[in-house]
Scaffold this active site. Structure first.
Site, PDB file in Angstrom:
ATOM      1  CE  LYS A 107      12.032  31.295  47.475  1.00 11.06           C
ATOM      2  NZ  LYS A 107      12.653  31.960  48.549  1.00 11.06           N
ATOM      3  NE  ARG A 160       8.588  35.216  50.730  1.00 11.04           N
ATOM      4  CZ  ARG A 160       9.462  35.452  49.750  1.00 11.04           C
ATOM      5  NH1 ARG A 160       9.050  35.918  48.590  1.00 11.04           N
ATOM      6  NH2 ARG A 160      10.734  35.217  49.924  1.00 11.04           N
ATOM      7  NE  ARG A 178      20.791  37.158  47.857  1.00  9.33           N
ATOM      8  CZ  ARG A 178      19.604  36.575  47.991  1.00  9.33           C
ATOM      9  NH1 ARG A 178      19.274  35.554  47.236  1.00  9.33           N
ATOM     10  NH2 ARG A 178      18.753  37.000  48.897  1.00  9.33           N
ATOM     11  NE  ARG A 203      18.051  40.618  47.459  1.00  4.72           N
ATOM     12  CZ  ARG A 203      17.229  39.580  47.434  1.00  4.72           C
ATOM     13  NH1 ARG A 203      17.293  38.704  46.471  1.00  4.72           N
ATOM     14  NH2 ARG A 203      16.343  39.418  48.395  1.00  4.72           N
ATOM     15  NE  ARG A 207      15.324  38.763  52.946  1.00  5.13           N
ATOM     16  CZ  ARG A 207      16.468  38.562  52.305  1.00  5.13           C
ATOM     17  NH1 ARG A 207      17.538  39.268  52.626  1.00  5.13           N
ATOM     18  NH2 ARG A 207      16.551  37.682  51.359  1.00  5.13           N
TER      19      ARG A 207
HETATM   20  P1  ADP Z   1      14.206  35.906  49.512  1.00  7.29           P
HETATM   21  O1  ADP Z   1      13.460  34.642  49.214  1.00  7.29           O
HETATM   22  O2  ADP Z   1      15.679  35.740  49.380  1.00  7.29           O
HETATM   23  O3  ADP Z   1      13.792  36.558  50.795  1.00  7.29           O
HETATM   24  P2  ADP Z   1      12.767  37.300  47.369  1.00  7.29           P
HETATM   25  O4  ADP Z   1      13.484  37.848  46.226  1.00  7.29           O
HETATM   26  O5  ADP Z   1      11.875  36.127  47.125  1.00  7.29           O
HETATM   27  O6  ADP Z   1      13.891  36.981  48.429  1.00  7.29           O
HETATM   28  O7  ADP Z   1      11.893  38.449  48.072  1.00  7.29           O
HETATM   29  C1  ADP Z   1      12.464  39.662  48.472  1.00  7.29           C
HETATM   30  C2  ADP Z   1      11.440  40.495  49.225  1.00  7.29           C
HETATM   31  O8  ADP Z   1      10.317  40.793  48.380  1.00  7.29           O
HETATM   32  C3  ADP Z   1      10.818  39.841  50.456  1.00  7.29           C
HETATM   33  O9  ADP Z   1      11.629  39.943  51.599  1.00  7.29           O
HETATM   34  C4  ADP Z   1       9.497  40.632  50.575  1.00  7.29           C
HETATM   35  O10 ADP Z   1       9.704  41.902  51.134  1.00  7.29           O
HETATM   36  C5  ADP Z   1       9.108  40.822  49.124  1.00  7.29           C
HETATM   37  N1  ADP Z   1       8.233  39.717  48.686  1.00  7.29           N
HETATM   38  C6  ADP Z   1       8.531  38.775  47.756  1.00  7.29           C
HETATM   39  N2  ADP Z   1       7.515  37.907  47.606  1.00  7.29           N
HETATM   40  C7  ADP Z   1       6.543  38.288  48.473  1.00  7.29           C
HETATM   41  C8  ADP Z   1       5.254  37.795  48.821  1.00  7.29           C
HETATM   42  N3  ADP Z   1       4.737  36.699  48.238  1.00  7.29           N
HETATM   43  N4  ADP Z   1       4.541  38.465  49.756  1.00  7.29           N
HETATM   44  C9  ADP Z   1       5.027  39.561  50.339  1.00  7.29           C
HETATM   45  N5  ADP Z   1       6.235  40.075  50.084  1.00  7.29           N
HETATM   46  C10 ADP Z   1       6.997  39.454  49.157  1.00  7.29           C
END
Ligand code: ADP
Length: 188
Positions: A13, A88, A127, A133, A144
Site C-alpha cells: 500500500k 480501519r 521487510r 520495523r 496484524r
Molecule cells: P501496515 O499496513 O503494514 O500494517 P501501517 O504503516 O499502515 O502498516 O500501520 C502500522 C501501525 O500503525 C498499525 O499496525 C497500527 O498499530 C497503527 N495504525 C495505522 N493506521 C491506523 C488506524 N487507522 N487506526 C489505528 N491504528 C492505526
C-alpha cells in the site's frame, strides 16, 4: 480527488499510495507513517501509539481520529487527499464521513489492493529484515493480519455497498501494479 487506499499489511500500500498520490497531485496521508514519525520524535502521541503498534494492535480510535481530523484541515488537502491506512474501523468510517460532510465533500473512490495472504507474510518477513520495523516480527505480523481481517476487511463491504470500491490486483512487480492502478483510478 478524495481517495481511500485499503489492503492488508504487506500489500504494498505505502509504495503504491505514494505513487498514486503524486500522480493525482494530492497529499499522501499515511496514518502509519505519521505514527512512526511521532515515535521517532518521541512525542506524547508517539509514546501512546508505540505500545499498540508494537503489539500489532490498532491505536485507539479517539487518538487516530483526532490526528486525521487535524491533518485534513491543512491547506494542502484543499484539492483532495489520498488516505493510506485510514479508516480501519467502523468507528473511523463514521468519523471520516462526518469530517467530509461538515466540509461539504465526499469520497471519490476507495481502492483495495488485493493480495494472496502467503505472499504478504513473505513480504513482511523480508521487510522486517531490511527495515527493522519493530512490528514486523512473525507473531506481530500474524496478529496484524488477524486484526485486519476482523476489524478492517468488513469495511470493504460498506464501501462496496456505496458503489465506491475498486479492486486492484496487488500481485507482481511494483511497476505492473502501478500501471493497473493508474488505469482504473486516474482514467476514472
Ligand atoms: P501496515 O499496513 O503494514 O500494517 P501501517 O504503516 O499502515 O502498516 O500501520 C502500522 C501501525 O500503525 C498499525 O499496525 C497500527 O498499530 C497503527 N495504525 C495505522 N493506521 C491506523 C488506524 N487507522 N487506526 C489505528 N491504528 C492505526
Amino acid at each position: 480527488m478524495r481517495v481511500v487506499f485499503m489492503g492488508p499489511p504487506g500489500a504494498g500500500k505505502g509504495t503504491q499510495a505514494a505513487l498514486l498520490a503524486a500522480e493525482l497531485g494530492v497529499p499522501h496521508i499515511s496514518t502509519g507513517d505519521i505514527f512512526r514519525a511521532n515515535v521517532a520524535e518521541g512525542t506524547a502521541l508517539g509514546k501512546e501509539a508505540q505500545r499498540y503498534m508494537d503489539a500489532g494492535e490498532y491505536v485507539p480510535d479517539t487518538v487516530t481520529n483526532a490526528m486525521v481530523r487535524d491533518r485534513l484541515t491543512h491547506d494542502d488537502c484543499r484539492p483532495g487527499f489520498l488516505l493510506d491506512g485510514y479508516p480501519r474501523t467502523v468507528e473511523q468510517v463514521a468519523e471520516l464521513d462526518a469530517m467530509l460532510r461538515s466540509a461539504g465533500h465526499a469520497l471519490d473512490v476507495v481502492v483495495e489492493l488485493t493480495v494472496e495472504i502467503d505472499e504478504v507474510v513473505g513480504r513482511l518477513v523480508k521487510r522486517a529484515a531490511e527495515q527493522g520495523r519493530t512490528d514486523d516480527s512473525e507473531d506481530v505480523i500474524r496478529r496484524r493480519l488477524e486484526v485486519y481481517a476482523e476489524q478492517t476487511a468488513p469495511l470493504l463491504t460498506t464501501y462496496s455497498d456505496r458503489g465506491l470500491l475498486v479492486q486492484v490486483d496487488g500481485m507482481g512487480g511494483v511497476e505492473d501494479v502501478t500501471s493497473r492502478l493508474l488505469a482504473v483510478v486516474v482514467v476514472d
